[in-house]
Design an enzyme around this catalytic site. Structure first.
Site, mmCIF file in Angstrom:
data_model
loop_
_atom_site.group_PDB
_atom_site.id
_atom_site.type_symbol
_atom_site.label_atom_id
_atom_site.label_comp_id
_atom_site.label_asym_id
_atom_site.label_seq_id
_atom_site.Cartn_x
_atom_site.Cartn_y
_atom_site.Cartn_z
ATOM 1 N N THR A 138 -28.896 -4.057 -6.758
ATOM 2 C CA THR A 138 -29.626 -4.119 -5.366
ATOM 3 C C THR A 138 -30.801 -4.488 -5.324
ATOM 4 O O THR A 138 -31.744 -4.985 -6.207
ATOM 5 C CB THR A 138 -29.755 -2.547 -5.581
ATOM 6 N N ASP A 139 -31.502 -4.595 -4.405
ATOM 7 C CA ASP A 139 -32.962 -4.781 -3.960
ATOM 8 C C ASP A 139 -34.077 -3.678 -4.542
ATOM 9 O O ASP A 139 -35.328 -3.747 -4.848
ATOM 10 C CB ASP A 139 -33.502 -4.464 -3.028
ATOM 11 N N GLU A 140 -33.587 -2.804 -5.089
ATOM 12 C CA GLU A 140 -34.015 -0.922 -5.301
ATOM 13 C C GLU A 140 -35.152 -1.544 -6.630
ATOM 14 O O GLU A 140 -35.783 -1.415 -7.347
ATOM 15 C CB GLU A 140 -33.285 0.159 -5.807
ATOM 16 N N TYR A 163 -31.517 4.923 -11.032
ATOM 17 C CA TYR A 163 -30.844 4.279 -10.754
ATOM 18 C C TYR A 163 -31.300 2.620 -10.475
ATOM 19 O O TYR A 163 -30.980 2.110 -10.887
ATOM 20 C CB TYR A 163 -30.165 5.257 -9.305
ATOM 21 N N LYS A 167 -30.257 -0.365 -12.658
ATOM 22 C CA LYS A 167 -29.689 -1.729 -12.732
ATOM 23 C C LYS A 167 -30.871 -2.488 -12.796
ATOM 24 O O LYS A 167 -30.182 -3.679 -13.253
ATOM 25 C CB LYS A 167 -29.554 -1.467 -10.455
HETATM 26 P P1 NAD Z 1 -20.141 3.465 -5.181
HETATM 27 O O1 NAD Z 1 -20.728 4.690 -6.060
HETATM 28 O O2 NAD Z 1 -19.499 3.967 -3.625
HETATM 29 O O3 NAD Z 1 -18.596 2.974 -5.987
HETATM 30 C C1 NAD Z 1 -18.600 2.863 -7.244
HETATM 31 C C2 NAD Z 1 -17.780 2.975 -7.554
HETATM 32 O O4 NAD Z 1 -17.699 2.571 -9.021
HETATM 33 C C3 NAD Z 1 -16.877 3.789 -7.288
HETATM 34 O O5 NAD Z 1 -15.582 3.676 -6.876
HETATM 35 C C4 NAD Z 1 -16.332 5.068 -9.272
HETATM 36 O O6 NAD Z 1 -14.974 5.113 -8.957
HETATM 37 C C5 NAD Z 1 -16.772 3.969 -9.590
HETATM 38 N N1 NAD Z 1 -17.073 3.650 -11.118
HETATM 39 C C6 NAD Z 1 -18.203 3.964 -11.326
HETATM 40 N N2 NAD Z 1 -18.055 4.271 -12.516
HETATM 41 C C7 NAD Z 1 -17.550 4.153 -13.354
HETATM 42 C C8 NAD Z 1 -17.189 3.259 -14.835
HETATM 43 N N3 NAD Z 1 -17.764 4.148 -15.652
HETATM 44 N N4 NAD Z 1 -15.809 2.423 -14.921
HETATM 45 C C9 NAD Z 1 -15.313 2.046 -13.816
HETATM 46 N N5 NAD Z 1 -15.730 2.650 -12.189
HETATM 47 C C10 NAD Z 1 -16.546 3.526 -12.404
HETATM 48 O O7 NAD Z 1 -21.101 2.192 -4.814
HETATM 49 P P2 NAD Z 1 -21.392 0.934 -3.609
HETATM 50 O O8 NAD Z 1 -22.041 1.785 -3.171
HETATM 51 O O9 NAD Z 1 -20.010 0.919 -3.125
HETATM 52 O O10 NAD Z 1 -21.985 0.148 -4.727
HETATM 53 C C11 NAD Z 1 -21.652 -0.771 -5.687
HETATM 54 C C12 NAD Z 1 -22.323 -2.183 -5.958
HETATM 55 O O11 NAD Z 1 -23.092 -2.629 -5.229
HETATM 56 C C13 NAD Z 1 -23.053 -0.910 -6.948
HETATM 57 O O12 NAD Z 1 -22.966 -1.871 -8.457
HETATM 58 C C14 NAD Z 1 -24.387 -0.458 -6.512
HETATM 59 O O13 NAD Z 1 -25.864 -0.908 -6.823
HETATM 60 C C15 NAD Z 1 -24.383 -2.217 -5.448
HETATM 61 N N6 NAD Z 1 -25.541 -2.514 -4.229
HETATM 62 C C16 NAD Z 1 -25.341 -1.226 -3.213
HETATM 63 C C17 NAD Z 1 -25.927 -1.131 -2.426
HETATM 64 C C18 NAD Z 1 -24.909 -0.136 -1.300
HETATM 65 O O14 NAD Z 1 -26.439 -0.087 -0.486
HETATM 66 N N7 NAD Z 1 -24.327 0.680 -1.247
HETATM 67 C C19 NAD Z 1 -26.836 -1.898 -2.362
HETATM 68 C C20 NAD Z 1 -26.826 -2.906 -2.755
HETATM 69 C C21 NAD Z 1 -26.410 -2.809 -3.968
#
Ligand code: NAD
Length: 335
Positions: A138-140, A163, A167
């Protein structure tokens, strides 16, 4: 046929990515390892349930035995690692899960992949030469910006929430496996995503849901916090490109040059709902300001010129086109 491991594929971004990737890569099989925490939703993947190139495994990325077994059974040729605890508000009340999944879980996957693919530092086993570990971040991790400036890949890390700190730690772990062992890694740091399949707890689904239920639409503080919003499909195309063509050991920022503040977003969604789902009074009357989140970062904005210039990536959607599609999707979900 090669099989790759995708973690966290029942979450928001993974559940958009896997169907897209399977459709675009008919010669690759996908195993999705997801713990189905509160954030995972297997109905997000109904459309590929019967796809012969897709396998779902319910399990924890922190479970070393399970991850090793899966590598042995499926002979993975790559990993795309989405699984994480991802909601900043939850990291304030319950940081433990973030440390466990985001840091230890990432380490666990890296270490198993290294041992399975490599003989010794910088020496890949025969048959595993091009195996790649792609870490989704993430950009955070860069902290917060003032009124001006953009995050580049050179911006020093300065995470402000549990968070983003978890990350950032996972990004460093990935970096260390490249520098110490020569593991073939790439990392993408993306701005805020929005689109179909996002969990109800996040800002945009919350605004749409509260609006249609006739409830107050809660906006933190004065609503002036700015994020750089990217339609999730554009993130998926960026991930695929970096996974296939990104330079070994490099990081790439992904963002759509769509800086919008939270109040603009709430007003925009209300204005669209007023047209496509009208009621007597405007939805904007429901916007209400609530106490700000502690440590709330003011502004994030991405300079995506590296992925644009080196790999030819471009976002297809502006915020205004993407939000229209997003609202239409949630109206069907919430009806
Ligand atoms: P989300 O919270 O919607 O989904 C996370 C998934 O990971 C869920 O299906 C959950 O069941 C699974 N999970 C959690 N803990 C687990 C574990 N211990 N073992 C196996 N599975 C596990 O998240 P998202 O929004 O889809 O984000 C996905 C990735 O992208 C993350 O790494 C997040 O940091 C990154 N990201 C998200 C955003 C955003 O805006 N949503 C932006 C930049 C980066």
């Amino acid at each position: 046929m090669q099989t790759i491991l995708i973690t966290g594929g029942a979450g928001f971004i993974g559940a958009n990515f896997i169907p897209y990737f399977l459709e675009n890569n008919k010669e690759i099989k996908v195993v999705n390892l997801d713990l189905l925490t509160y954030a995972g939703d297997s109905t997000n993947l109904l459309e590929i349930e019967k796809n012969a190139r897709y396998t779902f495994i319910e399990g924890d990325i922190c479970d070393r035995n399970l991850v090793e077994e899966l590598f042995k059974k499926h002979n993975f040729g790559g990993v795309i690692h989405f699984a994480a605890e991802s909601h900043v508000d939850n990291s304030i009340t319950n940081p433990d899960a973030f440390v466990k999944t985001n840091i230890f879980g990432t380490f666990n996957l890296l270490d198993v992949a290294k041992n399975f693919w490599m003989e010794s530092p910088n020496v890949y086993k025969k048959g595993f030469i091009n195996c790649r570990f792609h870490h989704i971040s993430t950009d955070e991790v860069y902290g917060t910006l003032g009124e001006t400036g953009l995050f580049t890949e050179e911006t020093p890390y300065a995470p402000n929430s549990p968070y983003s700190a978890s990350k950032a730690s996972s990004d460093f772990m990935v970096r260390s496996y490249f520098h110490t062992y020569g593991l073939n890694v790439v990392t993408t740091n993306c701005s805020n995503n929005y689109g179909p399949k996002q969990h109800d707890e996040k800002l945009i689904p919350t605004i749409i849901r509260k609006a249609t239920l006739g409830e107050n639409i809660p906006i933190y503080g004065d609503g002036k916090n700015i994020r750089d919003w990217l339609f999730v499909r554009d993130h998926c195309t960026g991930i695929e490109l970096v996974y296939k063509k990104g330079k070994l050991g490099e990081t790439y920022n992904i963002g759509g040059k769509n800086e919008r503040d939270n109040l603009y977003i709430a007003n925009k969604i209300c204005a669209i709902l007023d047209v496509i789902h009208p009621k007597e009074k405007s939805y904007t009357d429901q916007i209400s300001f609530v106490k700000d989140r502690p440590g709330h970062d003011f502004r994030y904005a991405i300079d995506a010129s590296k992925i644009e210039n080196e790999l030819g990536w471009q976002a297809n959607e502006s915020f205004e086109t993407g939000i229209q599609k997003t609202i239409e999707w949630y109206l069907k979900k919430y009806k």
